[in-house]
Design an enzyme around this catalytic site. Structure first.
Site, PDB file in Angstrom:
ATOM      1  N   LEU A 152       0.843  -1.181   0.000  1.00 34.74           N
ATOM      2  CA  LEU A 152       0.000   0.000   0.000  1.00 34.74           C
ATOM      3  C   LEU A 152       0.880   1.233   0.000  1.00 34.74           C
ATOM      4  O   LEU A 152       1.764   1.386   0.832  1.00 34.74           O
ATOM      5  CB  LEU A 152      -0.933  -0.006   1.210  1.00 34.74           C
ATOM      6  CG  LEU A 152      -2.082   0.976   1.163  1.00 34.74           C
ATOM      7  CD1 LEU A 152      -2.938   0.749  -0.075  1.00 34.74           C
ATOM      8  CD2 LEU A 152      -2.932   0.843   2.395  1.00 34.74           C
ATOM      9  N   HIS A 153       0.653   2.098  -0.911  1.00 38.19           N
ATOM     10  CA  HIS A 153       1.510   3.244  -1.189  1.00 38.19           C
ATOM     11  C   HIS A 153       1.124   4.437  -0.315  1.00 38.19           C
ATOM     12  O   HIS A 153      -0.052   4.686  -0.090  1.00 38.19           O
ATOM     13  CB  HIS A 153       1.352   3.612  -2.659  1.00 38.19           C
ATOM     14  CG  HIS A 153       2.534   4.258  -3.260  1.00 38.19           C
ATOM     15  ND1 HIS A 153       2.884   5.545  -2.965  1.00 38.19           N
ATOM     16  CD2 HIS A 153       3.443   3.802  -4.136  1.00 38.19           C
ATOM     17  CE1 HIS A 153       3.961   5.864  -3.662  1.00 38.19           C
ATOM     18  NE2 HIS A 153       4.325   4.810  -4.373  1.00 38.19           N
ATOM     19  N   MET A 154       2.116   5.182   0.148  1.00 46.05           N
ATOM     20  CA  MET A 154       1.852   6.362   0.971  1.00 46.05           C
ATOM     21  C   MET A 154       1.129   7.452   0.184  1.00 46.05           C
ATOM     22  O   MET A 154       0.508   8.328   0.767  1.00 46.05           O
ATOM     23  CB  MET A 154       3.153   6.896   1.561  1.00 46.05           C
ATOM     24  CG  MET A 154       3.734   5.959   2.593  1.00 46.05           C
ATOM     25  SD  MET A 154       5.242   6.586   3.322  1.00 46.05           S
ATOM     26  CE  MET A 154       6.351   6.518   1.926  1.00 46.05           C
TER      27      MET A 154
END
Length: 83
Positions: free
Chosen positions: A14-16
């Site tokens: 999951l990307h910031m």
């Protein structure tokens, strides 16, 4: 409230970038992972959750722009965050 379940496609997890995009919405946006709820607008909470690629999560959005927020969250995940 609207919700949608997706599988993380990005190998890094999951990307910031998700938090930055979700902060644009007024709705409350939660990531549901097993029995945990994570604030999708919090970079620190996303990092602490260590959600890896291949993990199934559910977005729960509640508020005036909930459908748009949910659609955007799903779009980001399904596109692999453009990577």
């Amino acid at each position: 409230m609207v919700s949608k379940t997706v599988t993380i496609k990005n190998e890094q997890g999951l990307h910031m970038r998700l938090a930055k995009e979700m902060a644009k919405f007024s709705s409350d946006i939660q990531i549901v992972l097993a029995d945990k709820k994570i604030n999708a607008k919090s970079v620190m909470n996303i990092m602490a959750a260590c959600i890896k690629g291949g993990t199934e999560i559910t977005f729960e959005c509640n508020g005036e722009d909930e459908q748009t927020a949910c659609d955007k969250a799903v779009e980001l995940v399904e596109s692999g965050f453009g990577e």
